[in-house]
Scaffold this active site. Structure first.
Site, short mmCIF file in Angstrom:
data_model
loop_
_atom_site.label_atom_id
_atom_site.label_comp_id
_atom_site.label_asym_id
_atom_site.label_seq_id
_atom_site.Cartn_x
_atom_site.Cartn_y
_atom_site.Cartn_z
N HIS A 285 0.81 -1.21 0.00
CA HIS A 285 0.00 0.00 0.00
C HIS A 285 0.85 1.27 0.00
O HIS A 285 1.97 1.26 0.47
CB HIS A 285 -0.90 0.04 1.25
N LYS B 143 6.55 6.51 6.95
CA LYS B 143 6.16 5.63 8.06
C LYS B 143 7.39 5.19 8.84
O LYS B 143 8.46 4.98 8.27
CB LYS B 143 5.45 4.38 7.53
N TYR C 189 2.88 1.40 13.72
CA TYR C 189 3.59 2.36 12.88
C TYR C 189 3.07 3.78 13.04
O TYR C 189 1.91 4.01 13.32
CB TYR C 189 3.61 1.95 11.42
N ASP D 199 -6.54 -6.63 -1.50
CA ASP D 199 -5.12 -6.71 -1.82
C ASP D 199 -4.84 -7.70 -2.95
O ASP D 199 -3.90 -7.50 -3.72
CB ASP D 199 -4.31 -7.08 -0.57
#
Length: 183
Positions: A62, A72, A132, A170
């Site tokens: 992603h 991130k 995260y 996904d």
């Protein structure tokens, strides 16, 4: 904390100093000043996310596009994952290349993934809690993705493909050449 730049410019593995004794351990997991000095840029994290998954779950790959792109800082609180970052910056000399890093509760490593990268992870332990920080808020209309088994990128997940647990969303992601552009 030790900062190790990877072969992908701007992407760093962070190795904290862990102090252990009979009571357990202590470590500094984030220090804004040390972090920004090491990576050479100012990052303002605005959102923390956490997920729990079981063995074989693959989440990704992603990314967020344009003004909603996200950097991130990822880590594992419990368990073990294979974490993958792919350079999708069109002007980059490492466009389409990836790195994979084993993140575990034992090694306490973290991975900093700058804007312009796709990201995903595979749970290798019975379960994993993944955490995260993001430097931008999630925006559903700016979401992009790349299929986990893209033949051009050729990620070695080192896991039986028929045992992967992947969401329908996904599984339907495009190959890198047909994916949304980040900028």
């Amino acid at each position: 904390m030790e900062f190790i730049e990877t072969k992908l410019e701007g992407c760093f593995v962070l190795k904290p100093k862990v102090f252990k004794d009979q009571r357990g351990y202590f470590m500094e997991s984030y220090n804004e000043e040390a972090f920004q000095n090491a990576i050479g840029q100012k990052i303002n994290f605005v959102q923390d996310n956490q997920s729990f998954s079981t063995k074989g779950v693959l989440r990704g790959l992603h990314y967020q596009c344009e003004k909603h792109a996200q950097a991130k800082l990822v880590r594992v609180l419990q368990g073990e994952v294979l974490d993958v970052a792919i350079d999708i910056r069109p002007e980059s000399k490492t466009y389409g290349q990836y790195i994979s890093v084993l993140l575990t509760e034992e090694n306490q490593k973290q991975l900093f993934i700058p804007r312009g990268f796709a990201h995903g992870f595979l749970v290798l332990s019975d379960s994993a809690t993944f955490f995260y920080k993001c430097d931008n808020f999630y925006n559903a209309s700016s979401e992009g993705g790349i299929i986990f088994n893209d033949k051009t990128i050729n990620i070695d997940w080192n896991f039986p493909i028929d045992e992967l647990i992947i969401s329908e969303k996904d599984r339907g992601l495009p190959a890198i050449e047909k994916s949304r552009k980040v900028w």
